[in-house]
Design a protein around this motif. Structure first.
Motif, PDB file in Angstrom:
ATOM      1  N   LYS A 199      38.146 -21.253  39.389  1.00  0.00           N
ATOM      2  CA  LYS A 199      39.029 -21.575  38.276  1.00  0.00           C
ATOM      3  C   LYS A 199      38.294 -22.021  37.014  1.00  0.00           C
ATOM      4  O   LYS A 199      38.818 -21.858  35.903  1.00  0.00           O
ATOM      5  CB  LYS A 199      39.995 -22.692  38.702  1.00  0.00           C
ATOM      6  CG  LYS A 199      40.991 -22.298  39.788  1.00  0.00           C
ATOM      7  CD  LYS A 199      42.047 -21.348  39.251  1.00  0.00           C
ATOM      8  CE  LYS A 199      43.148 -21.121  40.272  1.00  0.00           C
ATOM      9  NZ  LYS A 199      44.214 -20.230  39.761  1.00  0.00           N
ATOM     10  N   VAL A 200      37.108 -22.582  37.171  1.00  0.00           N
ATOM     11  CA  VAL A 200      36.435 -23.191  36.018  1.00  0.00           C
ATOM     12  C   VAL A 200      35.140 -22.460  35.663  1.00  0.00           C
ATOM     13  O   VAL A 200      34.942 -22.044  34.511  1.00  0.00           O
ATOM     14  CB  VAL A 200      36.129 -24.679  36.299  1.00  0.00           C
ATOM     15  CG1 VAL A 200      35.404 -25.308  35.099  1.00  0.00           C
ATOM     16  CG2 VAL A 200      37.414 -25.436  36.611  1.00  0.00           C
ATOM     17  N   ILE A 201      34.245 -22.299  36.630  1.00  0.00           N
ATOM     18  CA  ILE A 201      32.899 -21.806  36.344  1.00  0.00           C
ATOM     19  C   ILE A 201      32.876 -20.305  36.098  1.00  0.00           C
ATOM     20  O   ILE A 201      32.395 -19.836  35.058  1.00  0.00           O
ATOM     21  CB  ILE A 201      31.938 -22.190  37.484  1.00  0.00           C
ATOM     22  CG1 ILE A 201      31.983 -23.698  37.729  1.00  0.00           C
ATOM     23  CG2 ILE A 201      30.523 -21.727  37.138  1.00  0.00           C
ATOM     24  CD1 ILE A 201      31.675 -24.544  36.523  1.00  0.00           C
ATOM     25  N   LEU A 202      33.384 -19.524  37.052  1.00  0.00           N
ATOM     26  CA  LEU A 202      33.296 -18.067  36.934  1.00  0.00           C
ATOM     27  C   LEU A 202      34.037 -17.512  35.716  1.00  0.00           C
ATOM     28  O   LEU A 202      33.532 -16.585  35.070  1.00  0.00           O
ATOM     29  CB  LEU A 202      33.793 -17.400  38.222  1.00  0.00           C
ATOM     30  CG  LEU A 202      32.873 -17.543  39.442  1.00  0.00           C
ATOM     31  CD1 LEU A 202      33.466 -16.827  40.638  1.00  0.00           C
ATOM     32  CD2 LEU A 202      31.484 -16.998  39.138  1.00  0.00           C
ATOM     33  N   PRO A 203      35.227 -18.035  35.363  1.00  0.00           N
ATOM     34  CA  PRO A 203      35.871 -17.503  34.150  1.00  0.00           C
ATOM     35  C   PRO A 203      35.025 -17.678  32.890  1.00  0.00           C
ATOM     36  O   PRO A 203      35.105 -16.855  31.968  1.00  0.00           O
ATOM     37  CB  PRO A 203      37.167 -18.319  34.062  1.00  0.00           C
ATOM     38  CG  PRO A 203      37.476 -18.685  35.478  1.00  0.00           C
ATOM     39  CD  PRO A 203      36.134 -18.944  36.101  1.00  0.00           C
ATOM     40  N   GLN A 204      34.228 -18.739  32.816  1.00  0.00           N
ATOM     41  CA  GLN A 204      33.345 -18.922  31.671  1.00  0.00           C
ATOM     42  C   GLN A 204      32.091 -18.059  31.782  1.00  0.00           C
ATOM     43  O   GLN A 204      31.622 -17.484  30.794  1.00  0.00           O
ATOM     44  CB  GLN A 204      32.942 -20.395  31.546  1.00  0.00           C
ATOM     45  CG  GLN A 204      34.105 -21.332  31.306  1.00  0.00           C
ATOM     46  CD  GLN A 204      33.653 -22.778  31.204  1.00  0.00           C
ATOM     47  OE1 GLN A 204      33.057 -23.185  30.211  1.00  0.00           O
ATOM     48  NE2 GLN A 204      33.939 -23.557  32.241  1.00  0.00           N
TER      49      GLN A 204
END
Length: 225
Positions: A140-145
């Motif tokens: 939810k946080v790392i991969l989308p960025q």
């Protein structure tokens, strides 16, 4: 005129078009299968490389180093011709897709590692402070960025995979190059090879331009001219 009749023979090209289109379909299918499998495997190898216990991390590093250094053609020949000696027989399509996927996974793992490590450490700490489990924070946080950073090199690797599908002709898979060489032999004219080159260019040139567009957008987002 002799040059045109030899390499740009219209009637020969028209006769070869159905054969070349069948080969193009096989090339696209092989490329897509290899890209999907190689990308997913590469992401898994990347996560093992970054977060697994030390023995598994070392194993992932070994895998990445070996398959980034090993030529795809050598790997393909080993899979198709050597595995039958230990009782494992794979079709030409499976052999080619396995070889391409294994090499792509190694390159994808390094691309994903660079993307994840480019995320500020505070993002990880904030996710932990919010009580998010590791895998949920990653999804939810790392991969989308990170995906914004890794899309351009991943797209470049995908173009390379489609070009490397031509190596599958070595194990008699009816890809575009194999169909073109067969048509050349049947018609005693090299025009089908020129037709194959035109199809490769028509298919891959838009992808090359897409890479340039993605790289430009990445630079603008990073605030670079």
């Amino acid at each position: 005129m002799e040059l045109i009749d030899t390499f740009f023979n219209g009637p020969v090209l028209l006769r070869a078009v159905p054969i070349l289109l069948r080969g193009l379909g096989n090339t696209i299918l092989l490329g897509l299968v290899s890209i999907v499998c190689g990308t997913l495997a590469g992401l898994l190898v990347c996560l093992v490389r970054l977060y697994a216990p030390r023995p598994l991390r070392l194993l992932a590093i070994f895998y990445i180093d070996i398959f980034r250094a090993l030529p795809i053609l050598v790997l393909l020949i080993m899979i198709y011709y050597a595995l039958p000696f230990v009782g494992i027989r794979l079709s030409s399509f499976l052999s080619a897709s396995l070889a391409l996927s294994m090499v792509l996974a190694a390159f994808t793992a390094e691309v994903c590692r660079a993307g994840i490590e480019s995320i500020p450490r505070g993002q990880f700490e904030a996710s932990s402070a919010l009580g998010l489990p590791f895998w949920l924070a990653m999804r939810k946080v790392i991969l989308p960025q990170a995906i914004r950073v890794i899309i351009p090199p991943l797209t470049s690797n995908c173009v390379s995979v489609f070009k490397d599908t031509a190596l599958a002709s070595v194990v008699a898979m009816p890809d575009l190059l194999k169909q073109a060489t067969d048509a050349q032999a049947q018609m005693a004219n090299p025009t089908p090879l020129i037709g194959a080159a035109i199809l490769y260019l028509a298919f891959l040139w838009p992808l090359v331009r897409l890479i340039g567009h993605l790289e430009t957008r990445a630079r603008l987002r990073a605030g670079r001219p």
